[in-house]
Design a protein around this motif. Structure first.
Motif, PDB file in Angstrom:
ATOM      1  N   LYS A  16       3.673 -12.433  -0.908  1.00 28.31           N
ATOM      2  CA  LYS A  16       3.601 -10.972  -0.703  1.00 28.31           C
ATOM      3  C   LYS A  16       3.461  -9.869  -2.553  1.00 28.31           C
ATOM      4  O   LYS A  16       4.129  -8.802  -2.718  1.00 28.31           O
ATOM      5  CB  LYS A  16       4.431  -9.861   0.055  1.00 28.31           C
ATOM      6  N   ASN A  17       4.847 -10.977  -2.448  1.00 33.09           N
ATOM      7  CA  ASN A  17       5.437 -10.382  -3.988  1.00 33.09           C
ATOM      8  C   ASN A  17       5.376 -11.491  -5.209  1.00 33.09           C
ATOM      9  O   ASN A  17       6.237 -12.010  -5.259  1.00 33.09           O
ATOM     10  CB  ASN A  17       7.088 -10.304  -3.539  1.00 33.09           C
ATOM     11  N   VAL A  18       4.116 -11.578  -5.528  1.00 28.86           N
ATOM     12  CA  VAL A  18       3.365 -12.601  -6.667  1.00 28.86           C
ATOM     13  C   VAL A  18       3.353 -11.612  -7.902  1.00 28.86           C
ATOM     14  O   VAL A  18       2.475 -10.725  -7.520  1.00 28.86           O
ATOM     15  CB  VAL A  18       3.284 -13.446  -6.506  1.00 28.86           C
ATOM     16  N   TYR A  19       4.213 -12.100  -8.965  1.00 30.09           N
ATOM     17  CA  TYR A  19       3.437 -11.406 -10.125  1.00 30.09           C
ATOM     18  C   TYR A  19       2.522 -12.626 -10.792  1.00 30.09           C
ATOM     19  O   TYR A  19       3.457 -13.279 -11.443  1.00 30.09           O
ATOM     20  CB  TYR A  19       4.882 -10.874 -10.862  1.00 30.09           C
ATOM     21  N   LEU A  20       1.234 -11.870 -11.210  1.00 31.63           N
ATOM     22  CA  LEU A  20       0.343 -13.120 -11.878  1.00 31.63           C
ATOM     23  C   LEU A  20      -0.061 -12.225 -13.033  1.00 31.63           C
ATOM     24  O   LEU A  20      -0.259 -11.175 -12.796  1.00 31.63           O
ATOM     25  CB  LEU A  20      -0.483 -13.561 -11.177  1.00 31.63           C
ATOM     26  N   ILE A  21      -0.812 -12.729 -13.853  1.00 31.15           N
ATOM     27  CA  ILE A  21      -0.976 -12.219 -15.174  1.00 31.15           C
ATOM     28  C   ILE A  21      -2.581 -12.370 -15.114  1.00 31.15           C
ATOM     29  O   ILE A  21      -3.052 -13.508 -14.530  1.00 31.15           O
ATOM     30  CB  ILE A  21      -0.946 -12.942 -16.776  1.00 31.15           C
ATOM     31  N   ASP A  22      -3.284 -11.264 -15.034  1.00 30.08           N
ATOM     32  CA  ASP A  22      -4.736 -11.040 -15.461  1.00 30.08           C
ATOM     33  C   ASP A  22      -5.334 -11.615 -16.075  1.00 30.08           C
ATOM     34  O   ASP A  22      -5.324 -11.443 -17.504  1.00 30.08           O
ATOM     35  CB  ASP A  22      -5.407  -9.371 -15.141  1.00 30.08           C
ATOM     36  N   PRO A  23      -5.706 -13.474 -16.057  1.00 29.81           N
ATOM     37  CA  PRO A  23      -6.691 -13.710 -17.369  1.00 29.81           C
ATOM     38  C   PRO A  23      -7.218 -13.084 -18.388  1.00 29.81           C
ATOM     39  O   PRO A  23      -8.280 -13.263 -19.343  1.00 29.81           O
ATOM     40  CB  PRO A  23      -6.668 -15.026 -16.854  1.00 29.81           C
ATOM     41  N   THR A  24      -8.413 -11.979 -17.263  1.00 26.56           N
ATOM     42  CA  THR A  24      -9.253 -11.400 -18.140  1.00 26.56           C
ATOM     43  C   THR A  24      -8.984  -9.517 -18.668  1.00 26.56           C
ATOM     44  O   THR A  24      -9.887  -9.078 -19.419  1.00 26.56           O
ATOM     45  CB  THR A  24     -10.167 -10.961 -16.536  1.00 26.56           C
ATOM     46  N   ALA A  25      -7.869  -9.453 -18.449  1.00 29.77           N
ATOM     47  CA  ALA A  25      -7.201  -8.036 -18.808  1.00 29.77           C
ATOM     48  C   ALA A  25      -6.933  -8.473 -20.886  1.00 29.77           C
ATOM     49  O   ALA A  25      -7.095  -9.554 -20.985  1.00 29.77           O
ATOM     50  CB  ALA A  25      -5.867  -7.579 -18.177  1.00 29.77           C
ATOM     51  N   GLN A  26      -6.917  -7.262 -20.904  1.00 31.95           N
ATOM     52  CA  GLN A  26      -6.275  -7.235 -22.429  1.00 31.95           C
ATOM     53  C   GLN A  26      -5.428  -7.443 -23.548  1.00 31.95           C
ATOM     54  O   GLN A  26      -4.013  -6.943 -22.051  1.00 31.95           O
ATOM     55  CB  GLN A  26      -6.755  -6.115 -23.246  1.00 31.95           C
ATOM     56  N   ARG A  27      -5.119  -8.470 -23.739  1.00 33.75           N
ATOM     57  CA  ARG A  27      -3.781  -9.006 -23.641  1.00 33.75           C
ATOM     58  C   ARG A  27      -3.008  -7.563 -24.580  1.00 33.75           C
ATOM     59  O   ARG A  27      -3.610  -7.522 -25.796  1.00 33.75           O
ATOM     60  CB  ARG A  27      -3.733 -10.517 -25.041  1.00 33.75           C
ATOM     61  N   GLY A  28      -2.011  -7.687 -25.258  1.00 30.20           N
ATOM     62  CA  GLY A  28      -1.073  -7.359 -25.509  1.00 30.20           C
ATOM     63  C   GLY A  28      -1.188  -8.199 -27.009  1.00 30.20           C
ATOM     64  O   GLY A  28      -1.054  -8.958 -26.940  1.00 30.20           O
ATOM     65  N   LEU A  29      -0.993  -7.239 -28.338  1.00 33.88           N
ATOM     66  CA  LEU A  29      -1.469  -7.655 -29.614  1.00 33.88           C
ATOM     67  C   LEU A  29      -0.380  -7.259 -30.290  1.00 33.88           C
ATOM     68  O   LEU A  29       0.391  -6.281 -29.910  1.00 33.88           O
ATOM     69  CB  LEU A  29      -2.608  -7.171 -30.274  1.00 33.88           C
ATOM     70  N   VAL A  30      -0.199  -8.745 -31.329  1.00 33.07           N
ATOM     71  CA  VAL A  30       1.369  -7.768 -31.947  1.00 33.07           C
ATOM     72  C   VAL A  30       0.356  -7.878 -33.365  1.00 33.07           C
ATOM     73  O   VAL A  30       0.318  -9.265 -33.959  1.00 33.07           O
ATOM     74  CB  VAL A  30       2.621  -8.625 -32.246  1.00 33.07           C
ATOM     75  N   ASN A  31       1.122  -7.550 -34.542  1.00 31.68           N
ATOM     76  CA  ASN A  31       0.099  -7.287 -35.894  1.00 31.68           C
ATOM     77  C   ASN A  31       0.563  -6.145 -37.202  1.00 31.68           C
ATOM     78  O   ASN A  31       0.052  -5.837 -36.965  1.00 31.68           O
ATOM     79  CB  ASN A  31      -1.392  -7.482 -35.729  1.00 31.68           C
ATOM     80  N   TYR A  32       2.270  -6.510 -37.567  1.00 34.43           N
ATOM     81  CA  TYR A  32       2.457  -5.788 -38.466  1.00 34.43           C
ATOM     82  C   TYR A  32       3.432  -6.948 -39.181  1.00 34.43           C
ATOM     83  O   TYR A  32       4.142  -7.622 -38.666  1.00 34.43           O
ATOM     84  CB  TYR A  32       3.593  -4.648 -37.314  1.00 34.43           C
ATOM     85  N   THR A  33       4.165  -5.764 -40.096  1.00 32.17           N
ATOM     86  CA  THR A  33       4.684  -5.993 -41.623  1.00 32.17           C
ATOM     87  C   THR A  33       5.748  -5.467 -41.875  1.00 32.17           C
ATOM     88  O   THR A  33       5.348  -4.009 -41.791  1.00 32.17           O
ATOM     89  CB  THR A  33       3.668  -6.496 -42.593  1.00 32.17           C
ATOM     90  N   VAL A  34       6.328  -5.343 -41.929  1.00 36.14           N
ATOM     91  CA  VAL A  34       8.032  -4.611 -42.717  1.00 36.14           C
ATOM     92  C   VAL A  34       8.655  -5.172 -43.694  1.00 36.14           C
ATOM     93  O   VAL A  34       8.822  -6.515 -43.643  1.00 36.14           O
ATOM     94  CB  VAL A  34       8.934  -4.724 -41.432  1.00 36.14           C
ATOM     95  N   ARG A  35       9.383  -4.622 -44.559  1.00 35.14           N
ATOM     96  CA  ARG A  35       9.631  -4.966 -45.589  1.00 35.14           C
ATOM     97  C   ARG A  35      10.870  -4.022 -45.923  1.00 35.14           C
ATOM     98  O   ARG A  35      11.351  -3.114 -45.597  1.00 35.14           O
ATOM     99  CB  ARG A  35       8.606  -4.346 -46.873  1.00 35.14           C
ATOM    100  N   TYR A  36      11.951  -5.252 -46.307  1.00 36.19           N
ATOM    101  CA  TYR A  36      12.684  -4.635 -46.518  1.00 36.19           C
ATOM    102  C   TYR A  36      14.009  -5.784 -47.893  1.00 36.19           C
ATOM    103  O   TYR A  36      13.650  -6.346 -48.242  1.00 36.19           O
ATOM    104  CB  TYR A  36      13.975  -4.637 -45.414  1.00 36.19           C
ATOM    105  N   ASN A  37      14.959  -4.761 -48.714  1.00 38.14           N
ATOM    106  CA  ASN A  37      16.076  -5.301 -49.705  1.00 38.14           C
ATOM    107  C   ASN A  37      17.385  -5.912 -48.929  1.00 38.14           C
ATOM    108  O   ASN A  37      17.411  -5.037 -48.293  1.00 38.14           O
ATOM    109  CB  ASN A  37      16.185  -4.637 -50.842  1.00 38.14           C
ATOM    110  N   ASN A  38      17.701  -7.728 -49.246  1.00 41.58           N
ATOM    111  CA  ASN A  38      18.956  -7.502 -48.954  1.00 41.58           C
ATOM    112  C   ASN A  38      19.869  -7.124 -50.867  1.00 41.58           C
ATOM    113  O   ASN A  38      18.861  -7.695 -51.667  1.00 41.58           O
ATOM    114  CB  ASN A  38      19.004  -8.996 -48.829  1.00 41.58           C
ATOM    115  N   TYR A  39      20.912  -7.025 -50.343  1.00 41.30           N
ATOM    116  CA  TYR A  39      21.727  -7.078 -51.971  1.00 41.30           C
ATOM    117  C   TYR A  39      23.057  -7.765 -51.768  1.00 41.30           C
ATOM    118  O   TYR A  39      23.891  -8.482 -50.249  1.00 41.30           O
ATOM    119  CB  TYR A  39      22.256  -5.904 -52.758  1.00 41.30           C
TER     120      TYR A  39
END
Length: 838
Positions: free
Chosen positions: A555-578
């Protein structure tokens, strides 16, 4: 720390400066298992720096430890090896599979892993990020006979000449076979089940062609009781080098094959008492030896698991612990051109995969557990010798149960591709020498994982059974101990991740020598990109076993819906080191230095599933760019000194440091609601820290006696805490202000006898700094004997006095004021080794 301990430490340090015969002292130190009694201050630094130079000429804090020191320590795993390094903090009880929390100079361990510390092999990272979920960097790194020594750079230029490592770099430097030789040896646990075989061989195939091959195989349980062959696997490493250009250039090919599963040891428990604000009086609890037993038993060694995406049902083995499989191939190129330019390139491709299987404990009293299910709840043993009987406090071995995580996480692709190309040249000026190095670093790290983590009830004891709960009417609330499937930690744990992280970083280093002054500076422009997708499960009723009947857990099963929209990751960050440093050689035996650095650490997969990423576009949300990068600033002032006087040889290196950081913190194992059990703070938080301290390492010898001493004193209070501002100015729990390692050795004609005393002062048990845990120390001892003809034997004992101590922080388990839950030092173990050197 009591006055007796303080006097003992002072006496140990003072004994470095006792007189004896100079030439004899040098030989004695080498015989005692340390290549130099002067901290190897002439050793060339090749880790995290733009120019190879000796420690005495460098503005960096660097420590080298070799195979002899590690053998003498009797280390069971990588974590215990790291305890030899000043400034590095980790817990000793992680187990042979890894999963240690490794940090340096007071930088935080907010959500596990090694966020600011990078593990390298021959100058390249084994994995790009040290704190990836269920794939920390110590999963993929093993010390064996293929390694010549480990060189550790703390702070300094690690921010510029290593990627994602502003805190420290631990570099495992391989033997190359340029010096002919090898060894074969076997180590056997005498009071625990583990056998390990080590070997290596190297030499010249031609005047300009040489090779080295080394590795190990081990099997058993490890130093804690688990199940047969819970520890099983091997590593094989090798390289071959071809020199050219009259020895000014070489090409080196290298490979590594690692295939091992090894147990990990999460929180255990012991008896304790509280006197005012201090917790102490630690002792073993009848029915469970927390210093030798594990959380595994024949009754809880597997669990029914359902893949949240494919719905595939399996019987997952939890005693496999951490499975690490790595196949890597690399090339290294070096050439000094006639024009004065030097070209270097290092490349490695690694195919990494594995799994994390374990039964975690969340220990509590039986009454406490039953009350969480509601009034009238009872429990019965699901399996074991008492199967079907009602569980009572009287028939529980310890009176305790666990409502914790049965973890089945697969990591089919944690592979990476890394390349570091640089060109350098030296320029002779009128009164100075200038060295310039320009380079480009590229890496791509894959994070492909599938999480299936379920909550399960088990007996917390030796050979503990699984338990089921029933409501007042007798209806089952659990199924085979499971309260659900993939439902642990608030339903966090049905996850599918397919993400990739790319780092591109041009860098520039400058070194200038003007008389007795060495100046160094560096800058790095890092571009960090994330791409891929991820998905989390939602709660459903699902017939897991397909029998047509819905059980309590179904009664307490966590499942992923394969037809649902997946979360996306698509970003860039830039930084300087000294990085900027200066070293002044007062004379050949004394130098002083200052260094300042600013580095950053990209957060990688721990940013996923948070509000900092817009799941629809994959872009960072408002404020997400700040959360995606943790800045680290470090200032250092240090001194290095060596000397010989009246027959004594000694060395000293001491550094004052000041470090700050502010980081986004996300830990899915926390609960957001303080009313829930085991509330540990919010899942999402932003915290700031500062750390001030002094780290010192010293070595000395007189006659046949040699001594090494490492000490660190630091404070690390919160400077900000978004989720709990009341802790600002307070110290993090589990962090001692003073830590030390003292290693005396005495050499006879054919034998060396010695010890390592490792200790720390008290730590806070809670974030409010109201309760402390007493400090402790552990003594390890060894005897090495030379039988002649290249045959040597050794006997090691770890935790000689069999002390029972928490390794860091902890707390009384729910419902009890005498049972204390914490990671524990491993109990006394004996091992013997026989080795043939040729």
């Amino acid at each position: 720390m009591n006055s007796l301990k303080k006097r003992a430490i002072c006496a140990a340090v003072s004994s470095i400066f006792v007189a004896g015969g100079a030439a004899q002292a040098q030989d004695a130190a080498q015989a005692a298992g340390k290549t130099s009694s002067e901290l190897d201050l002439n050793q060339v630094i090749v880790t995290g720096t733009s120019q190879a130079k000796s420690k005495m000429r460098s503005s960096l804090s660097v420590t080298d430890i070799d195979a002899e020191q590690i053998k003498n320590l009797g280390a069971h795993n990588e974590t215990e090896i790291m305890l030899l390094i000043p400034g590095i903090r980790t817990d000793a009880g992680a187990g042979p599979g890894g999963n240690a929390n490794i940090t340096v100079r007071g930088l935080p361990i907010s959500s596990g892993g090694s966020k600011y510390v990078q593990l390298q092999e021959d100058g390249l990272p084994t994995v790009q990020f040290g704190d990836m979920n269920f794939s920390n960097n110590d999963y993929w790194t093993r010390f064996d006979n293929s390694v010549d020594h480990i060189q550790t750079l703390r702070g300094g230029s690690s921010a510029v000449f290593a990627s994602q490592a502003p805190g420290a770099v631990l570099n495992y430097i391989s033997k190359t076979g340029k010096e002919k030789g090898g060894s074969i040896g076997v180590t056997r646990g005498l009071n625990y089940n583990e056998t390990r075989v080590d070997g290596d061989v190297g030499g010249q195939l031609a005047p300009d062609l040489y090779f080295h091959l080394g590795g190990y195989h081990r099997q058993g349980e490890g130093a804690r009781h688990a199940t047969a062959n819970a520890l099983n696997g091997y590593q094989l490493k090798g390289n071959i080098t071809k020199e050219f250009n009259g020895g000014k250039g070489y090409v080196r090919a290298n490979f590594k094959v690692l295939d091992e599963h090894a147990p990990t040891t999460p929180q255990a428990f012991l008896q304790a008492s509280q006197n005012g604000s201090s917790v102490g009086g630690f002792s073993l609890l009848p029915g469970y030896d927390g210093s030798r037993d594990s959380q595994y038993s024949r009754y809880n060694s597997s669990v029914t698991s359902i893949d949240p995406l494919t719905r595939t049902v399996s019987n997952a083995s939890l005693t496999d612990g951490i499975t690490s499989k790595s196949n890597s191939f690399g090339l290294e190129f070096h050439n000094e051109l006639d024009s004065g330019y030097t070209v270097d390139n290092k490349f490695r491709m690694s195919r990494n995969s594995g799994a994390f299987n374990a039964q975690f404990w969340n220990v509590m009293t039986l009454d406490n557990m039953l009350s969480g299910f509601g009034a009238g709840t009872t429990a019965k043993y699901y399996n074991g010798p008492q199967a079907g009987q009602t569980v009572t406090a009287a028939n529980l071995q310890t009176g305790l149960v666990s409502q914790g995580a049965a973890i089945n996480v697969t990591t089919p692709d944690m592979g990476n591709l890394v390349n570091d190309l640089s060109v350098s040249k030296q320029f002779k000026l009128d009164s100075a020498t200038l060295d310039l190095r320009a380079g480009l670093f590229n890496s791509r790290q894959n994070v492909v994982q599938r999480w299936s983590i379920s909550e399960r009830l088990v007996q917390a004891s030796q050979d503990g059974a699984v338990i089921d709960a029933f409501d007042r009417s007798g209806a089952a609330l659990t199924t085979a101990g499971l309260t659900g499937y993939n439902n642990q930690w608030g339903g966090c744990c049905a996850r599918d991740v397919d993400a990739h992280f790319t780092t591109t970083a041009p860098y520039l280093g400058l070194n200038m020598t003007v008389g007795d002054v060495d100046l160094d500076a560096g800058v790095r422009r890092e571009s960090f990109s994330a791409d891929g997708s991820y998905a989390a499960g939602s709660r459903k009723t699902y017939d897991v076993n397909g029998d047509g009947v819905i059980s309590a857990a179904e009664k307490n099963v966590y499942l992923i819906d394969p037809t649902a929209q997946r979360g996306l990751v698509n970003y860039t960050v830039r930084y300087n080191n000294y990085s900027l440093g200066a070293n002044y050689r007062v004379n050949n035996n004394l130098s002083t230095f200052v260094h300042y650095s600013e580095g950053n650490r990209a957060i990688a997969d721990r940013l996923l599933f948070s509000a900092n990423i817009d799941a629809a576009s994959g872009l960072l949300t408002a404020g997400g760019a700040t959360a995606a990068v943790a800045p680290v600033k470090q200032s250092e002032v240090g001194v290095k000194y060596r000397g010989r006087a009246d027959g004594m040889s000694y060395g000293l290196s001491a550094t004052y440091f000041h470090s700050t950081t502010k980081e986004f913190d996300y830990d899915q194992t926390r609960q957001d609601d303080p009313a829930k059990p085991n509330y540990q703070g919010p899942k999402l938080n932003v915290v700031g820290y500062k750390s001030d301290g002094v780290e010192m390492e010293a070595a000395g010898s007189v006659g046949n006696f040699a001594l090494n001493v490492n000490m660190v004193y630091s404070t690390a209070p919160f400077t900000s805490n978004l989720g709990n501002p009341s802790v600002i100015g307070l110290e993090s729990s589990g962090v001692p202000k003073f830590r030390y390692t003292i290693s005396p050795r005495y050499s006879f004609e054919k034998a060396v006898i010695g010890a390592t005393i490792r200790g720390q002062t008290k730590v806070f048990a809670d974030g409010g700094n109201t309760t402390t845990i007493d400090g402790h120390y552990v003594v390890n001892g060894f005897v090495n004997y030379d039988f002649g003809g290249g045959i040597t034997g050794s006997f090691n004992v770890s935790n000689l006095f069999d002390k029972v101590y928490p390794t860091a922080d902890g707390g009384f388990v729910a419902g009890s004021k005498k049972v204390f839950g914490a990671g524990l030092e491993t109990g006394r173990t004996f091992s013997a080794s026989l080795r043939y050197n040729f």
